[in-house]
Design a protein around this motif. Structure first.
Motif, PDB file in Angstrom:
ATOM      1  N   ARG A   1       0.851  -1.181   0.000  1.00 28.29           N
ATOM      2  CA  ARG A   1       0.000   0.000   0.000  1.00 28.29           C
ATOM      3  C   ARG A   1       0.884   1.227   0.000  1.00 28.29           C
ATOM      4  O   ARG A   1       1.763   1.368   0.848  1.00 28.29           O
ATOM      5  CB  ARG A   1      -0.920   0.023   1.216  1.00 28.29           C
ATOM      6  CG  ARG A   1      -1.733   1.315   1.364  1.00 28.29           C
ATOM      7  CD  ARG A   1      -2.769   1.173   2.460  1.00 28.29           C
ATOM      8  NE  ARG A   1      -3.736   0.148   2.088  1.00 28.29           N
ATOM      9  CZ  ARG A   1      -4.536  -0.468   2.963  1.00 28.29           C
ATOM     10  NH1 ARG A   1      -4.467  -0.173   4.239  1.00 28.29           N
ATOM     11  NH2 ARG A   1      -5.398  -1.381   2.538  1.00 28.29           N
ATOM     12  N   ILE A   2       0.646   2.126  -0.953  1.00 29.36           N
ATOM     13  CA  ILE A   2       1.371   3.393  -1.040  1.00 29.36           C
ATOM     14  C   ILE A   2       0.524   4.459  -0.361  1.00 29.36           C
ATOM     15  O   ILE A   2      -0.635   4.653  -0.707  1.00 29.36           O
ATOM     16  CB  ILE A   2       1.628   3.817  -2.511  1.00 29.36           C
ATOM     17  CG1 ILE A   2       2.159   2.639  -3.335  1.00 29.36           C
ATOM     18  CG2 ILE A   2       2.536   5.021  -2.573  1.00 29.36           C
ATOM     19  CD1 ILE A   2       3.514   2.178  -2.919  1.00 29.36           C
ATOM     20  N   ILE A   3       1.122   5.183   0.622  1.00 28.00           N
ATOM     21  CA  ILE A   3       0.415   6.282   1.273  1.00 28.00           C
ATOM     22  C   ILE A   3       1.281   7.532   1.229  1.00 28.00           C
ATOM     23  O   ILE A   3       2.491   7.466   0.974  1.00 28.00           O
ATOM     24  CB  ILE A   3       0.040   5.942   2.741  1.00 28.00           C
ATOM     25  CG1 ILE A   3       1.295   5.778   3.586  1.00 28.00           C
ATOM     26  CG2 ILE A   3      -0.835   4.713   2.822  1.00 28.00           C
ATOM     27  CD1 ILE A   3       1.000   5.631   5.077  1.00 28.00           C
ATOM     28  N   ASN A   4       0.667   8.670   1.480  1.00 32.29           N
ATOM     29  CA  ASN A   4       1.353   9.980   1.502  1.00 32.29           C
ATOM     30  C   ASN A   4       1.994  10.319   0.162  1.00 32.29           C
ATOM     31  O   ASN A   4       2.932  11.121   0.108  1.00 32.29           O
ATOM     32  CB  ASN A   4       2.434  10.029   2.597  1.00 32.29           C
ATOM     33  CG  ASN A   4       1.860   9.880   3.983  1.00 32.29           C
ATOM     34  OD1 ASN A   4       0.661  10.041   4.185  1.00 32.29           O
ATOM     35  ND2 ASN A   4       2.711   9.556   4.941  1.00 32.29           N
ATOM     36  N   ALA A   5       1.500   9.702  -0.913  1.00 32.39           N
ATOM     37  CA  ALA A   5       2.058  10.010  -2.227  1.00 32.39           C
ATOM     38  C   ALA A   5       1.373  11.237  -2.804  1.00 32.39           C
ATOM     39  O   ALA A   5       0.428  11.778  -2.218  1.00 32.39           O
ATOM     40  CB  ALA A   5       1.886   8.814  -3.158  1.00 32.39           C
ATOM     41  N   THR A   6       1.832  11.681  -3.947  1.00 33.72           N
ATOM     42  CA  THR A   6       1.225  12.805  -4.657  1.00 33.72           C
ATOM     43  C   THR A   6       0.625  12.291  -5.956  1.00 33.72           C
ATOM     44  O   THR A   6       1.286  11.530  -6.687  1.00 33.72           O
ATOM     45  CB  THR A   6       2.266  13.892  -4.959  1.00 33.72           C
ATOM     46  OG1 THR A   6       2.837  14.349  -3.737  1.00 33.72           O
ATOM     47  CG2 THR A   6       1.625  15.067  -5.694  1.00 33.72           C
ATOM     48  N   ALA A   7      -0.614  12.638  -6.198  1.00 31.65           N
ATOM     49  CA  ALA A   7      -1.258  12.218  -7.442  1.00 31.65           C
ATOM     50  C   ALA A   7      -0.394  12.638  -8.625  1.00 31.65           C
ATOM     51  O   ALA A   7       0.049  13.788  -8.706  1.00 31.65           O
ATOM     52  CB  ALA A   7      -2.646  12.812  -7.543  1.00 31.65           C
ATOM     53  N   GLY A   8      -0.128  11.710  -9.535  1.00 26.97           N
ATOM     54  CA  GLY A   8       0.741  11.978 -10.677  1.00 26.97           C
ATOM     55  C   GLY A   8       2.105  11.341 -10.534  1.00 26.97           C
ATOM     56  O   GLY A   8       2.828  11.171 -11.528  1.00 26.97           O
ATOM     57  N   ASP A   9       2.512  10.981  -9.304  1.00 26.83           N
ATOM     58  CA  ASP A   9       3.783  10.285  -9.109  1.00 26.83           C
ATOM     59  C   ASP A   9       3.754   8.939  -9.830  1.00 26.83           C
ATOM     60  O   ASP A   9       2.701   8.304  -9.975  1.00 26.83           O
ATOM     61  CB  ASP A   9       4.064  10.053  -7.621  1.00 26.83           C
ATOM     62  CG  ASP A   9       4.572  11.307  -6.928  1.00 26.83           C
ATOM     63  OD1 ASP A   9       4.907  12.289  -7.635  1.00 26.83           O
ATOM     64  OD2 ASP A   9       4.642  11.303  -5.680  1.00 26.83           O
ATOM     65  N   VAL A  10       4.906   8.478 -10.241  1.00 22.88           N
ATOM     66  CA  VAL A  10       5.026   7.177 -10.889  1.00 22.88           C
ATOM     67  C   VAL A  10       5.587   6.187  -9.875  1.00 22.88           C
ATOM     68  O   VAL A  10       6.582   6.463  -9.192  1.00 22.88           O
ATOM     69  CB  VAL A  10       5.951   7.243 -12.118  1.00 22.88           C
ATOM     70  CG1 VAL A  10       6.174   5.846 -12.701  1.00 22.88           C
ATOM     71  CG2 VAL A  10       5.361   8.172 -13.161  1.00 22.88           C
ATOM     72  N   VAL A  11       4.926   5.020  -9.748  1.00 25.12           N
ATOM     73  CA  VAL A  11       5.420   3.951  -8.891  1.00 25.12           C
ATOM     74  C   VAL A  11       5.894   2.817  -9.787  1.00 25.12           C
ATOM     75  O   VAL A  11       5.220   2.413 -10.732  1.00 25.12           O
ATOM     76  CB  VAL A  11       4.336   3.465  -7.906  1.00 25.12           C
ATOM     77  CG1 VAL A  11       3.096   3.005  -8.635  1.00 25.12           C
ATOM     78  CG2 VAL A  11       4.886   2.351  -7.034  1.00 25.12           C
ATOM     79  N   THR A  12       7.106   2.334  -9.465  1.00 25.40           N
ATOM     80  CA  THR A  12       7.696   1.237 -10.230  1.00 25.40           C
ATOM     81  C   THR A  12       8.084   0.142  -9.253  1.00 25.40           C
ATOM     82  O   THR A  12       8.708   0.407  -8.213  1.00 25.40           O
ATOM     83  CB  THR A  12       8.941   1.689 -11.005  1.00 25.40           C
ATOM     84  OG1 THR A  12       8.624   2.853 -11.778  1.00 25.40           O
ATOM     85  CG2 THR A  12       9.434   0.589 -11.929  1.00 25.40           C
TER      86      THR A  12
END
Length: 562
Positions: free
Chosen positions: A509-520
C-alpha cells in the motif's frame, strides 16, 4: 450518537417480601451525616502499583435492612466489602474502589436486577457545561457494568424513576428547563399564566416523562410543568404512580408524633398520584371560593399533609409487588429537627446526635388508598437512600423484556471495549479488568485527531497513540472524533509528508504520495514487474507473497519483503 452498552441509573434501595410483614429492603445508600459534616468516610487500602492508582474502601454501596413489622435492622452492606479479601487482588480492588462511583445525586433506580445511577457535575464549575455520568450496575454483585457521560441537554435530573409493569416502560419525574419542552407546551398561555412569559431564563419544573434506558432519551408525557418540590417517585404493581413532596418544617409535635402548624392543622409532606397516560396530577376535587366569592374547584393532593416533614434532599420510595397498597418511604425525621433545652423546635448540632436523640432519617409506611402515613422506625446511624426496591418482590422483577435493551446487539458475557465510529454497526474488543489498552489513531487524508475519550474522560494523544486507564467496568466505550483540516493545514502537511510503502496481506500500500507520481516495482534481480502513474495519495498494489521487492515512488526507493 448511538449508545453501545447497557445503561441504568442512580442510587437505589431493594426490599424482599417473605411474608405479610417481613420485608428485606435493599438499595444504594450512604450515611447521611457524620459528626464533622456531610462527607462520607473512606478507608485507604493502599497503592496498587500495577494499576497505578490508590484504592479506597468507601461507604457507598448496596445496603439491606430487614423489617419484620416491629423492628428494623441496621443498614448492612450487601455484598460486603472486606479489606482482607480484597487487598492484593487487582480485580477485587477495582470492584471495591468502584463503589465510590455508586452515587446518584441526580437520580437512581432499580429495574429488573440492575441499578442505574445518574451523577451530575459541572465541568470547571460552569453551569452551562453540566454533565451527567450514567452508570449501570449489577444489583446482586455490585459489578460496574457500564459508564457513559451525557451533556446537560439530556435533562436527566429526576426526583426518581420507576418501572411500570403494566406497559413495560420506565417513568420518572424529570426536572426540565422551559426550552426543553415542545413549543406547544411552552407557548400554552393558560398553563404558564402564573409564570414568566420568557421561559429562556432557566425557569424550570418537574414533568412526568418516560425514559428509554437503552438510549437514556427522556420523553415528556405531561404538557406542562409541576412547580412542586418532589422528593420521591414510585409505581406499584397495579401501574399506579405516586410521589411525595418536601414538607413544611415549622410547627409542633402532637401526642401522635406528627407535626402540626400553629393553627393545629397537620403539616408536612404531601402525597400526589399521577395519571401515566396524560401526565396530569390526580387529586381530590374540593369546592372553594375565591376572594370575590366565586366558586371554583380545587384539586388537592391525595394526602394534603402526612404529618411528617422532609428536607428537600434526595430520598426514595418503593412498593412490594405483592402489596400495591403500601408504599415504603425512607425519608427524613421531621427535617432533622428536635426540641432544644428551652423547649423550642429547631436545629441541633450534628455532633450531639448520639446523645440528644436526634435522628435525621426514618422508615415510613404510606397507605395509598386511605392516605394514612406512619413512621414505623428510626434508621440506625441516619442512613439515607436515593432509590428503593423490594428484594425478590419488586414490580420490575418479572419484566417480559429487558428495559435496557439497545438498538445494537452487544456481548452479554465478559469484559469489552466498544470502539465508537461513524459507520453503521459496532466493534467490540474483548478486554480484562485491571488492564490498560493502547490504540493508534489514524485520521483520513485531510483530517486530524480532535479528541479521544474513554468512558467520558478525555485521553491525551502522543503521536496519535492513546493509552486507556485500567479497565474497571464490564462495558466500556472509546470514542474518537476527527476534525477536517483547514486548507493551510493541509498544504503544510503535504509539504512535510513523504511517501510510505506498507506491506499488506495482498501486496503493498502506497500512502502519503502525490497524485501523478510514478510507482515502479522491481524484483530482487532488477527486473521491472510493474509501472503505473498514481491517481491518488493512497493506492493498493497486488503482489505475490514470499518475495523481496524494490519499490520506487517518485524519487523514494524502498525494499519490501512480503
Amino acid at each position: 450518537m448511538k449508545k453501545f452498552f447497557t445503561t441504568l441509573a442512580l442510587a437505589a434501595l431493594v426490599c424482599t417480601m417473605t411474608s405479610a410483614q417481613n420485608v428485606k429492603i435493599k438499595g444504594i445508600g450512604h450515611n447521611n451525616r457524620y459528626d464533622d459534616g456531610e462527607q462520607m468516610t473512606t478507608s485507604y487500602l493502599g497503592w496498587n502499583s500495577e494499576l497505578n492508582k490508590a484504592i479506597f474502601i468507601v461507604d457507598n454501596g448496596i445496603y439491606k435492612m430487614d423489617w419484620n413489622g416491629t423492628t428494623l435492622s441496621t443498614p448492612e452492606k450487601e455484598p460486603p466489602v472486606v479489606a482482607s479479601e480484597i487487598k492484593g487482588n487487582n480485580e477485587k480492588e477495582i470492584w471495591a474502589n468502584n463503589f465510590n462511583l455508586m452515587y446518584g445525586n441526580s437520580g437512581a433506580a432499580y429495574v429488573s436486577g440492575k441499578l442505574i445511577t445518574v451523577m451530575s457535575r459541572d465541568e470547571q464549575s460552569t453551569v452551562d457545561e453540566q454533565l451527567f455520568t450514567v452508570r449501570t450496575w449489577d444489583a446482586k454483585t455490585g459489578d460496574l457494568l457500564s459508564t457513559e457521560v451525557l451533556p446537560k441537554s439530556a435533562t436527566l435530573e429526576s426526583a426518581g424513576m420507576s418501572y411500570n409493569p403494566k406497559d413495560g416502560k420506565v417513568y420518572g419525574l424529570f426536572y426540565l428547563t422551559g426550552q426543553s419542552l415542545p413549543e406547544e407546551i411552552t407557548s400554552d398561555p393558560e398553563y404558564f399564566e402564573d409564570q414568566d412569559a420568557d421561559m429562556s431564563d432557566g425557569d424550570a419544573g418537574y414533568a412526568l416523562c418516560t425514559i428509554d434506558l437503552g438510549t437514556m432519551k427522556v420523553t415528556p408525557v405531561t404538557h406542562g410543568l409541576y412547580y412542586r418540590n418532589f422528593i420521591t417517585f414510585a409505581i406499584n404493581s397495579e401501574g399506579r404512580a405516586f410521589a411525595l413532596t418536601s414538607g413544611a418544617a415549622n410547627g409542633y409535635i402532637g401526642d401522635d408524633g406528627k407535626m402540626y402548624s400553629i393553627n393545629n392543622e397537620p403539616t408536612g409532606a404531601q402525597l400526589w398520584e399521577f395519571d401515566l397516560a396524560t401526565g396530569l396530577l390526580k387529586g381530590t376535587a374540593v369546592q372553594k371560593k375565591d376572594e370575590n366569592g366565586e366558586a371554583y374547584t380545587s384539586y388537592e393532593p391525595l394526602v394534603p399533609a402526612t404529618g411528617y416533614c422532609s428536607q428537600y434532599r434526595r430520598q426514595a420510595a418503593c412498593f412490594a409487588a405483592s402489596n400495591p397498597d403500601k408504599m415504603y418511604w425512607v425519608g427524613y425525621y421531621n427535617s432533622g429537627k428536635g426540641i432544644n433545652d428551652w423547649g423550642s423546635w429547631g436545629n441541633l448540632s450534628d455532633k450531639e446526635w448520639r446523645t440528644n436523640g436526634k435522628y435525621d432519617t426514618a422508615l415510613y409506611e404510606v397507605d395509598v388508598n386511605t392516605g394514612e402515613t406512619k413512621r414505623v422506625s428510626k434508621i440506625a446511624n441516619r442512613w439515607i437512600f436515593s432509590a428503593l426496591w423490594i428484594d425478590g418482590d419488586d414490580p420490575s422483577d418479572n419484566a417480559s423484556e429487558d428495559p435496557f435493551q439497545h438498538e445494537i446487539e452487544e456481548p452479554t458475557d465478559g469484559v469489552y471495549i466498544a470502539l465508537q465510529h461513524a459507520d453503521n454497526g459496532s466493534i467490540w474488543q474483548q478486554a480484562e479488568i485491571g488492564k490498560q489498552y493502547t490504540y493508534f489513531l489514524q485520521p483520513a487524508e485531510g483530517w486530524k485527531l480532535h479528541s479521544a475519550t474513554f468512558n467520558g474522560n478525555e485521553l491525551t494523544a502522543e503521536n496519535n497513540f492513546v493509552i486507556t486507564p485500567a479497565v474497571s467496568a464490564a462495558r466500556n466505550q472509546l470514542i474518537v472524533t476527527y476534525e477536517k483540516m483547514t486548507e493551510t493545514e493541509i498544504q503544510a502537511a503535504i509539504g512535510t509528508k513523504q511517501p510510505k510503502v506498507l506491506g499488506t496481506m495482498n501486496g503493498i500500500r502506497i500512502i502519503n504520495a502525490t497524485a501523478g507520481d510514478v510507482v515502479t516495482v522491481y524484483a530482487a534481480d532488477g527486473r521491472q514487474l510493474r509501472k503505473q502513474r498514481l491517481s491518488a495519495a493512497q493506492t493498493d498494489i497486488t503482489l505475490d507473497g514470499g518475495a523481496l521487492y524494490i519499490v520506487k515512488v517518485g524519487t523514494k526507493v524502498v525494499k519490501v519483503r512480503l
